[in-house]
Write an enzyme that holds these catalytic residues in place. Structure first.
Site, PDB file in Angstrom:
ATOM      1  N   HIS A 113      -2.257  -2.777  -6.544  1.00  0.00           N
ATOM      2  CA  HIS A 113      -2.763  -2.421  -5.199  1.00  0.00           C
ATOM      3  C   HIS A 113      -4.431  -2.294  -5.080  1.00  0.00           C
ATOM      4  O   HIS A 113      -4.995  -1.291  -5.785  1.00  0.00           O
ATOM      5  CB  HIS A 113      -2.261  -0.756  -5.151  1.00  0.00           C
ATOM      6  CG  HIS A 113      -2.676  -0.346  -3.604  1.00  0.00           C
ATOM      7  ND1 HIS A 113      -2.767   0.958  -3.443  1.00  0.00           N
ATOM      8  CD2 HIS A 113      -2.915  -0.981  -2.443  1.00  0.00           C
ATOM      9  CE1 HIS A 113      -3.012   1.111  -2.014  1.00  0.00           C
ATOM     10  NE2 HIS A 113      -3.176   0.027  -1.556  1.00  0.00           N
TER      11      HIS A 113
ATOM     12  N   GLU B 106      -5.164   0.282  -8.129  1.00  0.00           N
ATOM     13  CA  GLU B 106      -4.096   1.267  -8.396  1.00  0.00           C
ATOM     14  C   GLU B 106      -2.956   0.299  -9.057  1.00  0.00           C
ATOM     15  O   GLU B 106      -2.254  -0.560  -8.180  1.00  0.00           O
ATOM     16  CB  GLU B 106      -3.656   1.799  -7.270  1.00  0.00           C
ATOM     17  CG  GLU B 106      -3.055   3.487  -7.373  1.00  0.00           C
ATOM     18  CD  GLU B 106      -2.824   3.957  -5.838  1.00  0.00           C
ATOM     19  OE1 GLU B 106      -2.631   3.115  -4.869  1.00  0.00           O
ATOM     20  OE2 GLU B 106      -2.749   5.211  -5.917  1.00  0.00           O
TER      21      GLU B 106
ATOM     22  N   SER C  33       0.803  -1.211   0.015  1.00  0.00           N
ATOM     23  CA  SER C  33      -0.056  -0.073  -0.062  1.00  0.00           C
ATOM     24  C   SER C  33       0.894   1.239  -0.084  1.00  0.00           C
ATOM     25  O   SER C  33       0.410   2.333  -0.212  1.00  0.00           O
ATOM     26  CB  SER C  33      -0.921  -0.065   1.270  1.00  0.00           C
ATOM     27  OG  SER C  33      -0.289  -0.483   2.434  1.00  0.00           O
TER      28      SER C  33
ATOM     29  N   ASN D  19      -2.875   6.078  -0.628  1.00  0.00           N
ATOM     30  CA  ASN D  19      -2.652   6.468   0.672  1.00  0.00           C
ATOM     31  C   ASN D  19      -1.784   7.780   0.810  1.00  0.00           C
ATOM     32  O   ASN D  19      -1.737   8.052   2.031  1.00  0.00           O
ATOM     33  CB  ASN D  19      -1.873   5.057   1.222  1.00  0.00           C
ATOM     34  CG  ASN D  19      -2.651   4.119   1.424  1.00  0.00           C
ATOM     35  OD1 ASN D  19      -3.962   4.412   2.011  1.00  0.00           O
ATOM     36  ND2 ASN D  19      -2.405   3.004   0.794  1.00  0.00           N
TER      37      ASN D  19
END
Ligand SMILES: CC(=O)CC(=O)SCCNC(=O)CCNC(=O)[C@H](O)C(C)(C)COP(=O)(O)OP(=O)(O)OC[C@H]1O[C@@H](n2cnc3c(N)ncnc32)[C@H](O)[C@@H]1OP(=O)(O)O
Ligand SMILES: NC(=O)C1=CN([C@@H]2O[C@H](COP(=O)(O)OP(=O)(O)OC[C@H]3O[C@@H](n4cnc5c(N)ncnc54)[C@H](OP(=O)(O)O)[C@@H]3O)[C@@H](O)[C@H]2O)C=CC1
Length: 284
Positions: A140, A152, A119, A190
């Site tokens: 991801h 992602e 992540s 993130n």
């Protein structure tokens, strides 16, 4: 490139979800973890998810059996010897991921793509421990994997267009939406989400409001499906801390410093929903 057999490493909340959607899309899937009990726990989650779909009549019992028949448990990394793709979803820790990728590089066939569900960690750095950095990529998924549409896709410095295209095609086959991003700490998801969660923890730490009030403000005020503290518990506080540390170290900017309360909870073993306690208490 054609991909038929996939190994998913790590049978936790992400790995089990990834294995489930890959099996449902018709891929042959090996679900790998360190111990049989962890693999069984992951298969248990998949069973529960699929049974719920059967009881809601979104899937027949025969279809559920078909999906399960595509899944094989594994506790030996050597099982990667004949796979076309590995999706690694072990813990968010560079040392552990580097070790796994370096081992995989010597086990998996030369054509195999090695993807990480990290992540936040740099894909380029993970790729550098292998002799095939052009075949290493970030894939991801979002939690809960069977529900969330986004994947992602992160290009490492050396990732080839062909490898990117293969992963994009697989993502679509999984009925998900690929979004391409470059390799920077936290990527896009993130880099934006986790500082918000960290700030929510500071808001609690500084006594601005109760945890319930903080969550309510973001749910009702911003239409978020979960408040940030509930979401942190859902993601796992250990993972949240690892991500903040990656942002802090990667950018060298104090604005990413993890909240001391987050550190304290992780040290206490209060990792959120998966351990039964985080900001809230859960039944296991
Ligand atoms: C940290 C990272 O690196 C990146 C991340 O993943 S960050 C986290 C991203 N995820 C989020 O932000 C999730 C935010 N939360 C939500 O979207 C929603 O609360 C939620 C989808 C989890 C639950 O939705 P809800 O409407 O409150 O609950 P509910 O009605 O029970 O569930 C909706 C559907 O999701 C399914 N579902 C809920 N939780 C699930 C789970 N853990 N696993 C599988 N399916 C699940 C339900 O079965 C239901 O399916 P159907 O529509 O087929 O009936
Ligand atoms: N939680 C989230 O919302 C999201 C997480 N991610 C990423 O996905 C990855 C996994 O997270 P998550 O599923 O939440 O974590 P979990 O803690 O639920 O699961 C991780 C699993 O990996 C296992 N594991 C640890 N080391 C190894 C190893 N060397 N070989 C094989 N398996 C290993 C763990 O075993 P043990 O129990 O023994 O530690 C555990 O079963 C992390 O990189 C995380 O950043 C990505 C998107 C969202």
């Amino acid at each position: 490139m054609s991909v038929n057999k996939i190994m998913v490493i790590g049978a936790g909340q992400m790995g089990s979800g990834i294995a489930q959607v890959c099996a449902a899309a018709g891929y042959t899937v090996l679900l790998n973890d360190l111990k049989q009990e962890f693999v069984d726990r992951g298969l248990g989650i998949i069973n529960k998810n699929l049974s719920r779909q059967v009881s809601k009549e979104k899937m027949t019992a025969e279809q559920m059996e078909e999906v399960l028949s595509h899944l094989t448990p594994s506790t030996d990394l050597n099982d990667a010897k004949d796979v076309d793709l590995v999706i690694e979803a072990a813990v968010e820790n560079m040392e552990i991921k580097s070790k796994i990728f370096s081992q995989l590089d010597s086990i998996a066939p030369a054509h195999a793509i090695l993807a990480s569900n990290t992540s936040s960690l740099p894909i380029t750095e993970i790729a550098a421990v292998t002799n095939r950095p052009e075949k290493v990529i970030g894939m991801h998924f979002m939690n809960p994997v069977p529900v969330m549409k986004l994947v992602e896709i992160i290009r490492g410095l050396a990732t080839t267009d062909e490898v990117y295209q293969t992963i994009e095609d697989i993502t679509k086959k999984l009925n998900k939406v690929p979004v391409e991003v470059n390799d920077f700490p936290g990527f896009v998801s993130n880099r934006i989400l986790m500082p918000m969660i960290n700030e929510a923890i500071y808001t609690l730490y500084e006594g601005v409001a109760t945890k319930e009030a903080i969550d309510e403000v973001m749910k009702l005020g911003m239409n978020h499906p979960m408040g940030p503290l509930t979401l942190a518990d859902f993601i796992g506080l250990d993972t949240c801390l690892y991500i903040m540390e990656t942002l802090h170290e990667g950018f060298g900017d104090t604005k990413y410093r993890p909240c001391p309360l987050l550190r304290k909870y992780v040290k206490a073993g209060w990792l959120g929903r998966k351990t039964g306690r985080g900001f809230y208490v859960y039944e296991l």
